[in-house]
Design a protein around this motif. Structure first.
Motif, short mmCIF file in Angstrom:
data_model
loop_
_atom_site.label_atom_id
_atom_site.label_comp_id
_atom_site.label_asym_id
_atom_site.label_seq_id
_atom_site.Cartn_x
_atom_site.Cartn_y
_atom_site.Cartn_z
N SER A 94 1.61 7.47 -2.84
CA SER A 94 1.75 8.96 -2.33
C SER A 94 3.26 9.48 -2.53
N GLN A 142 10.22 6.40 -1.28
CA GLN A 142 10.86 5.21 -1.04
C GLN A 142 11.11 4.25 -2.37
N VAL A 178 5.51 10.48 -0.59
CA VAL A 178 6.59 9.72 0.23
C VAL A 178 6.73 8.15 -0.34
N GLY A 179 5.75 7.63 -0.68
CA GLY A 179 5.80 6.27 -1.34
C GLY A 179 6.72 6.40 -2.41
N GLN A 187 0.93 -1.26 -0.07
CA GLN A 187 0.05 -0.18 -0.08
C GLN A 187 0.72 1.36 -0.04
N TRP A 188 1.31 1.77 -1.21
CA TRP A 188 2.20 2.71 -1.21
C TRP A 188 1.87 4.14 -0.96
N GLN A 189 0.48 4.06 -0.90
CA GLN A 189 -0.16 5.61 -0.63
C GLN A 189 -0.32 5.51 0.88
N ASN A 190 0.09 4.48 1.81
CA ASN A 190 -0.14 4.74 3.03
C ASN A 190 1.30 4.91 3.69
N VAL A 191 2.24 4.77 3.06
CA VAL A 191 3.79 4.96 3.39
C VAL A 191 3.88 6.61 3.94
N GLU A 192 4.30 6.54 5.32
CA GLU A 192 4.33 7.71 5.91
C GLU A 192 5.89 8.48 6.01
N HIS A 193 6.64 7.56 5.88
CA HIS A 193 8.29 8.32 5.99
C HIS A 193 9.23 7.09 5.11
#
Length: 779
Positions: free
Chosen positions: A636, A642, A638-639, A571-577
């Motif tokens: 996202s 990463q 951030v995603g 779930q790359w839209q939920n990556v926060e950092h």
């Protein structure tokens, strides 16, 4: 008159000018420091030297008197020389008279010498003719042979004196002596060698005739000793006859007549005819061992003849002399002088061994053994059977003993059966070339081709490890099929080493087959060279090499599939950092570090194929990685960062892949580095476009076209999906994208599917399917 003086002086100066060589000779004979004697004398300079100032003109009278005195002395010298030359003519006439007297004496001496020499020759000729006639009457042929040649040579000096009756009479006596000698010698030979039909016993002619009849009777077709298994008796018989002849009659004929050799050659012709006749009658009884035994004994006999005789009596075209092939630097060169050969050592250094000197020609080669050539099909059929059994033994041994044990130091070694096969090939080729260099060599080449293909498929391809998706057998489809979803079992260490060993063996077979083709062309007759072609067999080994590399690529590629699948499901839209590299990257790197060092060490002797493995893996993995990257949606900011970090980590690992896990760091090949940089840079550009804001749309579209240089609407659609844009936003963005596309070059159709980047996975899959069809069609 005074006006003419300068012209007269110039004329005299020109007349007295001497050549440089003459002037140099005069100066050498009469050296002088006087300026007046110099060739480049200048009157003005000389006067200025005598009178450098006006005051010096006071003694001009004295200088003029000195010059006049010098002139008078020169005149006196010239007068003396001229008067001295008046006696030269008289002296010359005296010398000429003396020379004439000497010349007359020389003529007298020469005539006297000629007369003495002619008288000596006449004395020798008269005495020689008397001796010649006496020796002829006494049949002293040995002394006559030397004397007759001398008399003939002396008689040649009197050819210009044949008008003298005494000289002509001596010449006629010599001719009469020669005729009498000829008739006398012929009569003696008739007595010693009576012709057939006479009852009187004679000398060697009857003996030899009886011997020939004895040979034909002893070895006629219905006799047991006439068959091939007792062929030694034929050669033992002629040896006894030749020894007996030389002991009794060898000194009767001059050595240059080569009588013993003529008898031996005639025996060979008769034997070849008789053997050919009996083999035609009993062809069904000929077995390969019996045939080779007879050929070996016959070639040994021919070799004995070559040692004993020169071959000078052989008529042109009687025997085809073998062509001695030029030396070569490959495993088939060593020990080609006999039918039994030692094993060749399968090391690369063998290809560079020094050339061996040419073997001396044997003029008697084939004089008897040529009769065996029509029956060599028995030998070829035997080799076909033997090679079939050898391949079956290789298959059975591999099943019983299993694959070779992995060895860190000697991994990827050539299979021992490969060396055994080419050792046998070498023995057959040498043996057959000694028997014949014609059609039997072509038939043997066909047998070689048959079992090279069988070895490639039964021993090499047949023992490549099977994948779980190809339980029905190894096929191109199974090699290229993309596996997704569940974890696929990897090859074990032993299986990886086996694949590398088979690859190394196929490479060795490919190189050695090329050498085999060259050697066969050297051995065969020049008219048959074009029929020697092992290209198809070399292509077969190339396919085995390609399949082996593809198996290694497939194994590592399949091991990385679960990690790429995990990447696409995150779930790359939920990556926060942004943190360290993701777990899927660690998994990919782990598989690379497990497989690549093993493959590299086992392909250490074939670096070019390890480079091919690296290139093929990069060409397979990078498009697959990009394909899974498009499945990561939505992403996202951030995603995307990463993923960009993960992509860079994979890029660095791939760049280091050829030397990963190695203590010796080598620079990766430029061809491989170019592929990795191009492919992974595209992946990075995709993520950078995803990270870019889509507002304003024009800037976003132009930035996409600039970074990716991809005019495909499908790719642009995937980028929009990764950004998570709604369908309504995507529609307007696609319209703008089509409007902002650069105009295609003239002559190129404007299509939305035009792509300036590397082929998509779908395009690559289509290309692979076409390649598979071509390979199947060829096989």
């Amino acid at each position: 008159m005074e006006e003419d003086e300068p012209e007269l002086a110039a004329g005299l100066e020109a007349a007295l000018e001497l050549a440089p060589a003459v002037q140099a000779a005069i100066e050498q004979v009469f050296p002088s420091q006087d300026p007046l004697d110099r060739a480049d004398f200048n009157a003005v300079e000389y006067i200025n030297t005598l009178f450098p100032t006006e005051q010096s003109l006071a003694n001009i009278d004295e200088v003029v008197n000195k010059i006049r005195l010098k002139i008078r002395r020169l005149d006196d010298n010239i007068r003396t020389v001229v008067r001295g030359q008046t006696n030269v003519g008289q002296d010359g006439r005296q010398v000429k008279e003396i020379t004439r007297d000497i010349k007359q004496l020389d003529h007298a001496k020469r005539h006297l010498t000629t007369s003495i020499t002619t008288l000596n020759h006449l004395h020798m000729l008269a005495g020689g003719v008397d001796s010649l006639e006496a020796m002829t009457r006494r049949r002293q042929y040995g002394e006559v042979a030397n004397l007759l040649q001398g008399v003939v040579n002396v008689l040649e000096h009197f050819n210009k004196y044949m008008g003298i009756p005494q000289i002509r009479q001596l010449s006629e006596r010599v001719k009469a002596a020669q005729n009498e000698l000829g008739q006398q010698i012929l009569a003696d030979f008739e007595e010693a060698f009576p012709s057939q039909g006479t009852k009187r016993p004679g000398g060697p002619s009857n003996v030899l005739r009886d011997a020939c009849l004895e040979y034909l009777v002893l070895f006629q077709e219905n006799q047991d000793v006439a068959w091939l298994d007792k062929i030694d008796r034929r050669y033992a018989w002629i040896k006894r006859q030749l020894v007996d002849y030389e002991e009794k009659y060898g000194r009767m004929f001059p050595p240059e007549w080569c009588m013993t050799e003529r008898i031996a050659v005639e025996f060979c012709h008769v034997t070849r005819t008789e053997l050919a006749k009996i083999m035609r009658t009993r062809a069904k009884e000929i077995e390969v061992k019996l045939l080779l035994f007879a050929i070996q004994r016959t070639t040994n006999f021919e070799g004995l003849l070559a040692k004993r005789f020169s071959g000078c009596t052989l008529a042109d075209g009687t025997v085809k002399k073998p062509e001695v092939p030029p030396p070569s630097t490959n495993p088939f060169l060593e020990d080609e002088t006999g039918t039994e050969t030692d094993e060749i050592v399968i090391e690369k250094s063998d290809m560079d061994k020094p050339k061996k000197p040419k073997v001396p020609d044997n003029p008697f080669h084939g004089i008897v053994s040529k009769c065996f050539e029509p029956h060599l099909y028995v030998y070829i059929e035997s080799q076909d059977k033997n090679l079939g059994e050898l391949i079956d033994r290789f298959v059975a041994d591999f099943k019983a003993q299993g694959p070779p044990k992995p060895n860190v130091d000697e991994g990827g070694a050539v299979l021992p059966s490969c060396a055994d096969l080419f050792v046998y090939y070498k023995k057959c080729m040498v043996q057959c070339s000694q028997l014949s260099t014609g059609e039997p060599m072509i038939a043997l080449t066909t047998i070689f081709q048959k079992y090279l293909r069988e070895y490639a498929w039964k021993i090499l391809s047949g023992n490549l490890p099977k994948t779980t998706s190809s339980s029905g057998g190894l096929t191109i489809t199974s090699l290229l099929k993309e596996k997704e979803g569940s974890e696929v079992a990897k090859f074990t260490l032993e299986e990886l080493c086996l694949i590398c060993s088979i690859l190394s063996t196929a490479e060795y077979c490919l190189a050695t087959t090329q050498q085999l083709e060259e050697k066969l062309k050297e051995k065969v007759d020049a008219s048959l060279v074009e029929r020697i072609n092992l290209t198809g067999e070399m292509d077969t080994f190339s396919i085995v090499i390609s399949n082996s590399i593809q198996l290694l690529v497939q194994d590592l590629d399949a091991a990385c599939d679960p990690a790429l699948t995990a990447m696409s499901k995150m779930q790359w839209q939920n990556v926060e950092h942004v943190g360290d590299q993701s777990p899927y990257v660690t998994s990919v790197i782990l598989h690379i570090k497990q497989n690549v060092p093993i493959i590299r060490d086992n392909l250490a002797s074939t670096r070019k194929y390890f480079t091919q493995f690296c290139i093929k893996f990069a060409n397979s993995f990078i498009p697959k990685f990009i394909n899974h990257l498009f499945k990561c949606k939505p992403i996202s900011m951030v995603g995307a960062e990463q993923l960009l970090l993960d992509t860079h980590s994979l890029k660095m690992v791939l760049l280091d892949l050829p030397s990963i896990g190695s203590q010796v760091v080598r620079k990766a090949p430029a061809s491989y580095t170019k592929i990795v940089v191009k492919g992974m840079t595209r992946a990075e550009m995709i993520l950078k476009v995803v990270m870019a804001p889509h507002e304003p749309p024009v800037v976003f579209v132009d930035n996409y076209i600039k970074l990716l240089a991809d005019c495909s609407t499908d790719t642009f659609q995937k980028i929009l999906d990764m950004k998570g844009l709604k369908r309504s936003e995507q529609s307007s963005m696609l319209d703008l994208f089509r409007q902002r596309l650069p105009a295609p070059p003239s002559g190129v159709e404007n299509t939305s599917s035009l792509s300036l980047s590397t082929p998509t996975p779908e395009q690559e899959s289509s290309r692979i399917r076409k390649l598979e069809k071509l390979i199947k069609k060829r096989l």
